[in-house]
Design a protein around this motif. Sequence first.
Motif, short mmCIF file in Angstrom:
data_model
loop_
_atom_site.label_atom_id
_atom_site.label_comp_id
_atom_site.label_asym_id
_atom_site.label_seq_id
_atom_site.Cartn_x
_atom_site.Cartn_y
_atom_site.Cartn_z
N ILE A 231 -1.45 5.98 1.67
CA ILE A 231 -0.58 6.36 2.79
C ILE A 231 -0.23 5.11 3.60
N ILE A 232 1.05 4.96 3.91
CA ILE A 232 1.50 3.90 4.81
C ILE A 232 2.17 4.59 5.98
N PRO A 240 3.77 13.73 -3.45
CA PRO A 240 3.65 14.74 -2.39
C PRO A 240 2.39 14.65 -1.53
N THR A 241 1.71 13.49 -1.49
CA THR A 241 0.44 13.42 -0.75
C THR A 241 0.60 13.88 0.70
N ALA A 242 1.61 13.30 1.42
CA ALA A 242 1.75 13.62 2.85
C ALA A 242 2.12 15.10 3.04
N LYS A 243 2.99 15.62 2.16
CA LYS A 243 3.38 17.03 2.25
C LYS A 243 2.15 17.93 2.09
N SER A 253 -2.30 10.20 7.59
CA SER A 253 -2.56 8.88 8.16
C SER A 253 -3.64 8.23 7.30
N PRO A 254 -3.67 6.91 7.26
CA PRO A 254 -4.75 6.25 6.52
C PRO A 254 -6.13 6.65 7.06
N ASP A 274 -0.08 -1.00 8.90
CA ASP A 274 -0.97 -0.16 9.70
C ASP A 274 -2.11 -0.96 10.31
N ALA A 275 -1.92 -2.29 10.44
CA ALA A 275 -3.00 -3.17 10.93
C ALA A 275 -3.59 -2.68 12.26
N HIS A 276 -2.73 -2.06 13.10
CA HIS A 276 -3.21 -1.59 14.41
C HIS A 276 -4.30 -0.52 14.29
#
Length: 324
Positions: A231-232, A240-243, A253-254, A274-276
């Motif tokens: 996930i990015i 379809p991971t996020a779905k 989210s990671p 997503d470094a934050h």
Amino acid sequence: MSAERILVLTGGIGGAKLCLGLQRILPPAALLIAVNTGDDFEHLGLHISPDIDTTVYTLGAIANPDLGWGRRDETWSFMRALQSLGGETWFQLGDGDLAMHVERTRRLAAGEGLSAITRDLAARLGVRAQIAPMSDQPVRTIVSTPEGNIGFQDYFVRLRCAPVVTALTFRGAEAAEVSEPIAQALRGPGLRAIVIAPSNPYLSVDPILAIPPMKSLLLASSVPVVAVTPIIGAEAVKGPTAKIMRELGISPSPLAIVEHYRGLIQGFVLDSRDAHLAQRIDMPVQLCDTLMRTIEDRERVAAAVLELVAALEGRSSAPAPEVL
Ligand code: FO1
């Protein structure tokens, strides 16, 4: 024996890209790949193992670069002939790919195991790494939807992931054994690290973890276990991971991926975008641009994985949160 081998747990296209990167930068024989077989199914009388074939074709440098699955320079005479006869054509089988399924089915019917067949076919196609199914026994991913339960390929290909997923079950996992090459690697000396590829955690990695002796062997292993984010931001790199996460009530989210693998992993490869989020991950984090379009991208992500493994080696437990 020095600990040299890397074991990757993987599904289809995204995982195969990382495996190719690893195959290119690791010495020969240092890469062992446990592939999800929950997507396998019987179709037109053939045993089809899509994730095994995607991995074999990608590492054998004969994968279709546009589709990600199937073979490059493929011809489709069989599909056209089947269509003219009114046959089932929703699952596309190219002529060269068809040979793989016919040969695998013949050898299974003759009593050979899926591990032995996979090893031989991969070697014939020039693959240097060792590829093995997660199990030689059948495990089938069943997708529960409001309209009822359906087989994985019906959900993924025929219905194009449109139905809402309410649950996923892995039929046969409870009784399945870990395939011999993977069990040997997990039990014996010589293993350096375990890597969970950026495959769909729910569809591709969970079927592997659903095999009880697999989970026990992974948890008992003393080598570092790391995962690469699929996930990015709030979106999946592919598929379809996020779905599915939203449908299962999980905010994509990671951080949710880290939670999903909690207790199993000691390190996480997080996308640089997503470094934050790194400071919210309570284990060593390796930042990397995880998008893998080119060969160089694949080598870069593979190198980031090995850097994280090197940083984890010799640690019995992860100390303070740390960005490497
Ligand atoms: N994916 C599709 O979206 N459509 C297809 O017609 C299709 C055919 C196919 C044939 C052989 C094979 O090894 C894979 C194939 N895939 C196809 C991909 C595959 O079903 C999925 O990508 C995986 O199961 C998910 O990892």
